[in-house]
Design an enzyme around this catalytic site. Sequence first.
Site, mmCIF file in Angstrom:
data_model
loop_
_atom_site.group_PDB
_atom_site.id
_atom_site.type_symbol
_atom_site.label_atom_id
_atom_site.label_comp_id
_atom_site.label_asym_id
_atom_site.label_seq_id
_atom_site.Cartn_x
_atom_site.Cartn_y
_atom_site.Cartn_z
ATOM 1 N N LEU A 126 -20.301 11.778 6.380
ATOM 2 C CA LEU A 126 -21.475 10.965 6.713
ATOM 3 C C LEU A 126 -22.737 11.824 6.632
ATOM 4 O O LEU A 126 -23.496 11.925 7.593
ATOM 5 C CB LEU A 126 -21.316 10.365 8.112
ATOM 6 C CG LEU A 126 -20.156 9.395 8.291
ATOM 7 C CD1 LEU A 126 -19.964 9.045 9.758
ATOM 8 C CD2 LEU A 126 -20.378 8.142 7.465
ATOM 9 N N HIS A 127 -22.969 12.428 5.480
ATOM 10 C CA HIS A 127 -24.088 13.361 5.323
ATOM 11 C C HIS A 127 -25.431 12.756 5.725
ATOM 12 O O HIS A 127 -26.149 13.319 6.555
ATOM 13 C CB HIS A 127 -24.193 13.844 3.864
ATOM 14 C CG HIS A 127 -22.961 14.496 3.369
ATOM 15 N ND1 HIS A 127 -22.131 13.888 2.461
ATOM 16 C CD2 HIS A 127 -22.405 15.694 3.653
ATOM 17 C CE1 HIS A 127 -21.115 14.685 2.195
ATOM 18 N NE2 HIS A 127 -21.258 15.792 2.909
ATOM 19 N N ASP A 128 -25.798 11.647 5.127
ATOM 20 C CA ASP A 128 -27.120 11.067 5.377
ATOM 21 C C ASP A 128 -27.284 10.584 6.816
ATOM 22 O O ASP A 128 -28.300 10.896 7.448
ATOM 23 C CB ASP A 128 -27.411 9.945 4.381
ATOM 24 C CG ASP A 128 -27.541 10.452 2.950
ATOM 25 O OD1 ASP A 128 -27.725 11.675 2.755
ATOM 26 O OD2 ASP A 128 -27.457 9.635 2.030
ATOM 27 N N THR B 283 -27.797 13.582 9.030
ATOM 28 C CA THR B 283 -29.116 14.179 8.817
ATOM 29 C C THR B 283 -30.193 13.383 9.539
ATOM 30 O O THR B 283 -31.080 13.959 10.199
ATOM 31 C CB THR B 283 -29.421 14.263 7.304
ATOM 32 O OG1 THR B 283 -28.398 15.044 6.681
ATOM 33 C CG2 THR B 283 -30.777 14.885 7.043
#
Length: 109
Positions: A37-39, A42
């Site tokens: 779940l990178h975004d 972030t």
Amino acid sequence: MQRIAAVGNRTAAFGVELLRFFSASYDKAEGMPEGPLHDPITVAIAIDRAVATVQRCHVDIETAGEFTAGATCVDLHDMLGKEPNADVALTLDVPAFWNLVTDAVAALA
């Protein structure tokens, strides 16, 4: 996904649809049934820095390597002595992260 679905609004339904799609894609391509779940992580860090442990360090993207083109190279231990140019998340407060996500989803229609 169950927690987001339980919010019960259109945003939650769309979020669950996206999570299912990306989870299936990562499972098929990488054998990762839940996927990263990178975004969202972030954005969560931008909203509340306390949601993660972050370290300032030097990061480069390898663009010329024969076997590593596109690899992200993170100097966590300052071995290269280069100027830090990025904040890198090392740990995540998972309950706090999901609280932020569900609160945001609940605030939308």
